[in-house]
Scaffold this active site. Sequence first.
Site, PDB file in Angstrom:
ATOM      1  N   ARG A   1       0.788  -1.288  -0.246  1.00 43.51           N
ATOM      2  CA  ARG A   1       0.299  -0.261   0.429  1.00 43.51           C
ATOM      3  C   ARG A   1       0.719   1.438   0.136  1.00 43.51           C
ATOM      4  O   ARG A   1       1.915   1.559   0.250  1.00 43.51           O
ATOM      5  CB  ARG A   1      -0.999  -0.283   1.348  1.00 43.51           C
ATOM      6  CG  ARG A   1      -0.567  -0.190   3.058  1.00 43.51           C
ATOM      7  CD  ARG A   1      -0.091   1.404   3.923  1.00 43.51           C
ATOM      8  NE  ARG A   1       0.730   1.277   4.326  1.00 43.51           N
ATOM      9  CZ  ARG A   1       1.748   1.742   4.530  1.00 43.51           C
ATOM     10  NH1 ARG A   1       2.904   3.058   3.247  1.00 43.51           N
ATOM     11  NH2 ARG A   1       3.050   1.668   5.591  1.00 43.51           N
TER      12      ARG A   1
ATOM     13  N   HIS B   1       2.011   8.221  10.623  1.00 41.26           N
ATOM     14  CA  HIS B   1       1.542   7.777  12.643  1.00 41.26           C
ATOM     15  C   HIS B   1       0.561   7.945  13.441  1.00 41.26           C
ATOM     16  O   HIS B   1       0.486   8.671  14.197  1.00 41.26           O
ATOM     17  CB  HIS B   1       2.903   8.252  12.652  1.00 41.26           C
ATOM     18  CG  HIS B   1       4.539   7.484  12.086  1.00 41.26           C
ATOM     19  ND1 HIS B   1       5.057   6.384  12.746  1.00 41.26           N
ATOM     20  CD2 HIS B   1       5.314   8.253  11.352  1.00 41.26           C
ATOM     21  CE1 HIS B   1       6.035   5.946  12.125  1.00 41.26           C
ATOM     22  NE2 HIS B   1       5.820   7.510  11.307  1.00 41.26           N
TER      23      HIS B   1
ATOM     24  N   GLY C   1       9.187   0.840   3.137  1.00 41.20           N
ATOM     25  CA  GLY C   1       8.075   2.146   3.320  1.00 41.20           C
ATOM     26  C   GLY C   1       6.213   1.856   2.611  1.00 41.20           C
ATOM     27  O   GLY C   1       5.549   2.515   2.878  1.00 41.20           O
TER      28      GLY C   1
ATOM     29  N   SER D   1       5.809  -4.412   2.669  1.00 43.40           N
ATOM     30  CA  SER D   1       5.988  -5.416   2.700  1.00 43.40           C
ATOM     31  C   SER D   1       5.558  -6.289   3.380  1.00 43.40           C
ATOM     32  O   SER D   1       5.452  -7.827   2.822  1.00 43.40           O
ATOM     33  CB  SER D   1       6.649  -5.413   1.877  1.00 43.40           C
ATOM     34  OG  SER D   1       8.065  -5.592   2.721  1.00 43.40           O
TER      35      SER D   1
ATOM     36  N   ASP E   1      -2.485  -0.818   7.825  1.00 40.55           N
ATOM     37  CA  ASP E   1      -1.214  -1.410   6.937  1.00 40.55           C
ATOM     38  C   ASP E   1      -2.107  -2.957   5.917  1.00 40.55           C
ATOM     39  O   ASP E   1      -2.722  -3.431   5.501  1.00 40.55           O
ATOM     40  CB  ASP E   1      -0.694  -2.012   6.671  1.00 40.55           C
ATOM     41  CG  ASP E   1       0.548  -0.632   6.908  1.00 40.55           C
ATOM     42  OD1 ASP E   1       0.444   0.355   6.444  1.00 40.55           O
ATOM     43  OD2 ASP E   1       1.764  -1.004   7.676  1.00 40.55           O
TER      44      ASP E   1
ATOM     45  N   ASN F   1      14.105  -0.797   8.714  1.00 35.74           N
ATOM     46  CA  ASN F   1      13.049  -2.152   9.005  1.00 35.74           C
ATOM     47  C   ASN F   1      13.061  -1.399  10.344  1.00 35.74           C
ATOM     48  O   ASN F   1      13.620  -1.656  11.442  1.00 35.74           O
ATOM     49  CB  ASN F   1      14.703  -3.031   9.428  1.00 35.74           C
ATOM     50  CG  ASN F   1      13.747  -4.142   9.779  1.00 35.74           C
ATOM     51  OD1 ASN F   1      12.852  -4.224  10.080  1.00 35.74           O
ATOM     52  ND2 ASN F   1      14.130  -5.892   9.484  1.00 35.74           N
TER      53      ASN F   1
END
Length: 445
Positions: free
Chosen positions: A30, A37, A130, A133, A177, A220
């Site tokens: 996405r 945030h 970002g 995945s 997400d 990460n």
Amino acid sequence: MPVMGLMKLKAAFITKYGAPPSFYIRAPGRVNLIGEHIDYCGYAVLPMALEQDILAAVSPTQTEIIRLANTNPVYLDYNVHIKKIHIDRTNPQWHYYFLCGFKGIQEHFNLITPCGMNCMLDGTIPASSGLSSSSAMVCCAGLITTVVNQKALSKVELAEICAKCERYIGTEGGGMDQSISFLAEKGTAKLIEFNPLRATDVTLPSGAVFVIANSCVEMNKAATAHFNIRVVECRLAAKILAKSKGLKWKKLIKLRDVQTELGLSLEEMLSAVEEVLHPEPYSSEEVCQYLGINQKELVTSILSQNTQDVTSFKLHQRAKHVYSEAARVLKFKNICDHTPENAVQLVGKLMHQSHVSCKDLYQCSCPELDQLVDICMQSGAIGCRLTGAGWGGCTVSMVPTDKLEHFLAKVQEAFYKTDAQRAALQKQNLFATQPGGGATVYHEA
């Protein structure tokens, strides 16, 4: 149906396991257009699913073994017994995200002996960019485990389970997400709201396309405390705001909870931030003194596992970002709903304001992202911002359709061709995209 992707995956599965798969799963990545945030603070966000995705070919087995393989040789094969699953938060590996989804469904249905499986995975979402995945992998695994064990769940239930189970790897996200990965529909962005989870179509302004550009800086979020420190700072800001207004602060966790309890507008909450929270960082001692708790209570009841050594918190800046960003999301949707003549310009301005807030108040940008935003704006974007957690990853730009080719050429020249590593991966790092569909099960390839 991504036929070419499925045929490639089918061939790899047969080579690996000696027989064709029983079914296939697709879960998209996405791009968050605006609302960074704030999902874990309880506020609505406005993402769209990408055409890029995680694909999996799967067959149930009579064993109690999960066998995972990947078409990308960088990601090594992984086999594990279903009763010996261990997810190491300190060393995130690609297969742990799969195990999060598996474990979430296993625990939801209380499966004593869930079905084993053979899986071959493939992905077109750039890793640590970002674009979600990792969450797409969790969603893919959750859906696979549901199908393999012949269970049924709604898309909303799957999204909620997968949002919770990603925390097994230590990421305290808010659910955006996973929600867009399951609830997305081709051709439309979505306003995602929480508690209860619901998704509303948002038709994007005509005359412009969205372009993703990867800064090529990987972040990460599970391997660093950056992300979770922000979650904790927002939690502390909510508690101090609540206590200052005479609310039962121990029960309140999210900044949205405080707004709801007070019955104030977002603009009024921004005034409360200015009134209550000082711009200088708060020490852990000051937080404890204000809330009337000791250091042990702070660590055990408010801080997360990988933020227990943090001793300084920027509460004013984080709360100011959250409340102002939540207001921008609502303005963005309102513009899309009413489509004034200058809709594209208005939306672009909100995107730029969002990036400035992420950079200055939330401090989740990085020099490469800021440089890329500047280049995109100078190359003809109407609006540009970081997207995803930040500290690396991608920008999303709103570009007039008739200027797309010029924009791509300028960004390639100014950002990608100046660096050999970036230039080598240019095609997967810079692309226009349309809103894609949500997670799906396929039975033939």
